[in-house]
Scaffold this active site. Structure first.
Site, PDB file in Angstrom:
ATOM      1  N   HIS A   1       5.168  -4.714 -33.346  1.00 36.50           N
ATOM      2  CA  HIS A   1       3.714  -4.817 -33.230  1.00 36.50           C
ATOM      3  C   HIS A   1       3.268  -6.220 -33.639  1.00 36.50           C
ATOM      4  O   HIS A   1       3.762  -6.770 -34.626  1.00 36.50           O
ATOM      5  CB  HIS A   1       3.053  -3.769 -34.134  1.00 36.50           C
ATOM      6  CG  HIS A   1       1.596  -3.593 -33.871  1.00 36.50           C
ATOM      7  ND1 HIS A   1       0.649  -4.499 -34.295  1.00 36.50           N
ATOM      8  CD2 HIS A   1       0.917  -2.612 -33.227  1.00 36.50           C
ATOM      9  CE1 HIS A   1      -0.551  -4.094 -33.926  1.00 36.50           C
ATOM     10  NE2 HIS A   1      -0.425  -2.957 -33.269  1.00 36.50           N
TER      11      HIS A   1
ATOM     12  N   ARG B   1      -2.816   5.496 -11.003  1.00 35.14           N
ATOM     13  CA  ARG B   1      -2.321   5.400  -9.633  1.00 35.14           C
ATOM     14  C   ARG B   1      -0.988   6.133  -9.515  1.00 35.14           C
ATOM     15  O   ARG B   1      -0.202   6.185 -10.465  1.00 35.14           O
ATOM     16  CB  ARG B   1      -2.157   3.934  -9.230  1.00 35.14           C
ATOM     17  CG  ARG B   1      -3.465   3.172  -9.192  1.00 35.14           C
ATOM     18  CD  ARG B   1      -3.279   1.715  -8.830  1.00 35.14           C
ATOM     19  NE  ARG B   1      -2.722   1.526  -7.485  1.00 35.14           N
ATOM     20  CZ  ARG B   1      -2.616   0.339  -6.900  1.00 35.14           C
ATOM     21  NH1 ARG B   1      -3.020  -0.754  -7.532  1.00 35.14           N
ATOM     22  NH2 ARG B   1      -2.093   0.238  -5.678  1.00 35.14           N
TER      23      ARG B   1
ATOM     24  N   GLU C   1       0.418   9.103 -18.425  1.00 33.66           N
ATOM     25  CA  GLU C   1      -0.789   8.729 -19.174  1.00 33.66           C
ATOM     26  C   GLU C   1      -1.864   8.227 -18.221  1.00 33.66           C
ATOM     27  O   GLU C   1      -1.592   7.480 -17.280  1.00 33.66           O
ATOM     28  CB  GLU C   1      -0.455   7.659 -20.205  1.00 33.66           C
ATOM     29  CG  GLU C   1      -1.655   7.247 -21.056  1.00 33.66           C
ATOM     30  CD  GLU C   1      -1.258   6.316 -22.180  1.00 33.66           C
ATOM     31  OE1 GLU C   1      -0.380   6.709 -22.994  1.00 33.66           O
ATOM     32  OE2 GLU C   1      -1.800   5.188 -22.247  1.00 33.66           O
TER      33      GLU C   1
ATOM     34  N   HIS D   1      -5.657  11.476 -26.663  1.00 32.00           N
ATOM     35  CA  HIS D   1      -5.512  10.364 -27.595  1.00 32.00           C
ATOM     36  C   HIS D   1      -6.659  10.431 -28.600  1.00 32.00           C
ATOM     37  O   HIS D   1      -7.779  10.811 -28.265  1.00 32.00           O
ATOM     38  CB  HIS D   1      -5.590   9.031 -26.860  1.00 32.00           C
ATOM     39  CG  HIS D   1      -4.365   8.700 -26.088  1.00 32.00           C
ATOM     40  ND1 HIS D   1      -3.853   7.427 -26.014  1.00 32.00           N
ATOM     41  CD2 HIS D   1      -3.534   9.470 -25.352  1.00 32.00           C
ATOM     42  CE1 HIS D   1      -2.765   7.425 -25.260  1.00 32.00           C
ATOM     43  NE2 HIS D   1      -2.563   8.653 -24.838  1.00 32.00           N
TER      44      HIS D   1
ATOM     45  N   GLY E   1      -5.914   2.319 -32.954  1.00 29.20           N
ATOM     46  CA  GLY E   1      -6.954   1.893 -32.026  1.00 29.20           C
ATOM     47  C   GLY E   1      -7.188   0.399 -32.110  1.00 29.20           C
ATOM     48  O   GLY E   1      -6.891  -0.245 -33.128  1.00 29.20           O
ATOM     49  N   ASP E   2      -7.718  -0.169 -31.047  1.00 24.44           N
ATOM     50  CA  ASP E   2      -7.978  -1.610 -30.992  1.00 24.44           C
ATOM     51  C   ASP E   2      -9.305  -1.942 -31.654  1.00 24.44           C
ATOM     52  O   ASP E   2     -10.269  -1.179 -31.573  1.00 24.44           O
ATOM     53  CB  ASP E   2      -8.020  -2.090 -29.538  1.00 24.44           C
ATOM     54  CG  ASP E   2      -6.695  -1.899 -28.838  1.00 24.44           C
ATOM     55  OD1 ASP E   2      -5.653  -2.016 -29.505  1.00 24.44           O
ATOM     56  OD2 ASP E   2      -6.702  -1.611 -27.619  1.00 24.44           O
TER      57      ASP E   2
ATOM     58  N   TYR F   1       6.990   0.333 -31.267  1.00 24.86           N
ATOM     59  CA  TYR F   1       6.955  -0.987 -30.638  1.00 24.86           C
ATOM     60  C   TYR F   1       8.348  -1.619 -30.604  1.00 24.86           C
ATOM     61  O   TYR F   1       8.792  -2.215 -31.587  1.00 24.86           O
ATOM     62  CB  TYR F   1       5.959  -1.889 -31.383  1.00 24.86           C
ATOM     63  CG  TYR F   1       4.586  -1.275 -31.409  1.00 24.86           C
ATOM     64  CD1 TYR F   1       3.676  -1.525 -30.396  1.00 24.86           C
ATOM     65  CD2 TYR F   1       4.227  -0.370 -32.418  1.00 24.86           C
ATOM     66  CE1 TYR F   1       2.430  -0.920 -30.391  1.00 24.86           C
ATOM     67  CE2 TYR F   1       2.986   0.244 -32.418  1.00 24.86           C
ATOM     68  CZ  TYR F   1       2.085  -0.031 -31.403  1.00 24.86           C
ATOM     69  OH  TYR F   1       0.857   0.594 -31.397  1.00 24.86           O
TER      70      TYR F   1
ATOM     71  N   THR G   1      -6.322   8.550 -22.540  1.00 26.38           N
ATOM     72  CA  THR G   1      -6.655   7.595 -23.586  1.00 26.38           C
ATOM     73  C   THR G   1      -8.075   7.805 -24.107  1.00 26.38           C
ATOM     74  O   THR G   1      -8.896   8.486 -23.484  1.00 26.38           O
ATOM     75  CB  THR G   1      -6.501   6.148 -23.092  1.00 26.38           C
ATOM     76  OG1 THR G   1      -7.419   5.917 -22.014  1.00 26.38           O
ATOM     77  CG2 THR G   1      -5.086   5.888 -22.612  1.00 26.38           C
ATOM     78  N   TYR G   2      -8.335   7.165 -25.233  1.00 23.00           N
ATOM     79  CA  TYR G   2      -9.606   7.320 -25.948  1.00 23.00           C
ATOM     80  C   TYR G   2      -9.947   5.956 -26.508  1.00 23.00           C
ATOM     81  O   TYR G   2      -9.140   5.340 -27.201  1.00 23.00           O
ATOM     82  CB  TYR G   2      -9.394   8.335 -27.066  1.00 23.00           C
ATOM     83  CG  TYR G   2     -10.514   8.563 -28.049  1.00 23.00           C
ATOM     84  CD1 TYR G   2     -11.459   9.567 -27.827  1.00 23.00           C
ATOM     85  CD2 TYR G   2     -10.602   7.837 -29.227  1.00 23.00           C
ATOM     86  CE1 TYR G   2     -12.451   9.832 -28.757  1.00 23.00           C
ATOM     87  CE2 TYR G   2     -11.589   8.095 -30.156  1.00 23.00           C
ATOM     88  CZ  TYR G   2     -12.510   9.080 -29.918  1.00 23.00           C
ATOM     89  OH  TYR G   2     -13.492   9.347 -30.852  1.00 23.00           O
TER      90      TYR G   2
END
Length: 279
Positions: free
Chosen positions: A135, A258, A7, A65, A96-97, A131, A38-39
């Site tokens: 969660h 990385r 990812e 995402h 989403g956050d 999770y 990610t999005y």
């Protein structure tokens, strides 16, 4: 057959784009089953996500995402169509956050409803999050697993776990999920530790526990003469070796864009799979 997926997040500068390109080239040696991008909430990284996904797809299968918090139905459908036209056939569907000033009128009641809509637009393969340590917003572990079951019933074909550092928590979660009727593959999500203090903050935010032995290992880094990167590598290799020995044939690595520790994890995982095959 063992496999790995990676990812990434969309780079924000030209230098970061160049660094990510090198990371993708290095990790492509492991022939990942897919590499996801990610999005951001509210489509904050939409253009960067699409550009990055297209670049990664040149190296193999890519997944985008897609979140619904802070986005309109029109924006979601437009991005889903853009991904399909770009040849992307796999999505990671997430709530989403929340962000500051996020509107309350979300286009979907829950992620299961979101998934149903996505598969009605195009026949995407849908991966979802799960999770192992529950969660933070879930009423209980049972409710959290019931939510995963609902996402499966809505059309999800794969679950990728939130990162964790205690494999026993993951194994217990999978067992409970299976008992609750979750049959889709559940892939362990692995997070390399490049900055221990930062990872501690991330873990606190998402409800992931960091075992005492991990805290001790980093606390003793200077005493034993090892660098934090060396300690992170050894912990990571031990974690994926244990997962392989427990019979898991897939891992998903949150690379943080990385390559160093992702390479260590992937190599250790494949080596453990070979050892297990001849044991």
């Amino acid at each position: 057959m063992p496999n790995v997926s990676f990812e990434y997040f969309p780079p924000r500068t030209e230098a970061a784009r160049g660094a990510l390109k090198k990371t993708v080239e290095v990790l492509s040696q492991f022939q990942p089953v897919f590499q996801s991008v990610t999005y951001g909430a509210g489509g904050s990284n939409r253009d960067g996500s699409l550009e990055t996904i297209k670049a990664i797809r040149e190296k193999g299968d890519a997944a985008g995402h897609l979140t619904y918090t802070g986005s309109s139905l029109e924006e979601i459908e437009a991005f889903a169509n853009e991904l399909w036209v770009a040849g992307i056939r796999s999505l990671v569907a997430l709530r989403g956050d929340d962000r500051e000033n996020t509107p309350d009128d979300a286009p979907f009641e829950n992620t299961a409803a979101f998934i149903k809509r996505l598969v009605s637009i195009h026949p995407f393969e849908i991966a979802v999050a799960c999770y192992p340590e529950t969660h933070p917003k879930a009423a209980s572990r049972a409710d959290d697993i019931a939510n995963l079951r609902a996402k499966q019933d809505a059309g999800a074909t794969l679950a990728i776990s939130q990162f964790f550092f205690d494999n026993s928590e993951f194994y217990a979660f999978v067992e409970e999920a299976r008992d609750a009727g979750v049959t889709i593959p559940i892939v362990p999500g692995i997070l390399p530790i490049y900055n221990f203090k930062r990872v501690c903050k991330m873990a606190q935010a998402c409800g992931a526990e960091i075992p005492d032995e991990v805290h001790r290992a980093f606390a003793e880094a200077n005493v034993c003469g090892s660098s934090e990167l060396e300690i992170a590598s050894e912990l990571l290799k031990g974690q994926v070796h244990d997962l392989a020995c427990a019979g898991y044939e897939s891992i998903h690595i949150y690379t943080l864009n990385r390559a160093e520790l992702a390479v260590d994890a992937a190599q250790a995982f494949f080596e453990a799979q070979k050892w297990r095959a001849v044991a």
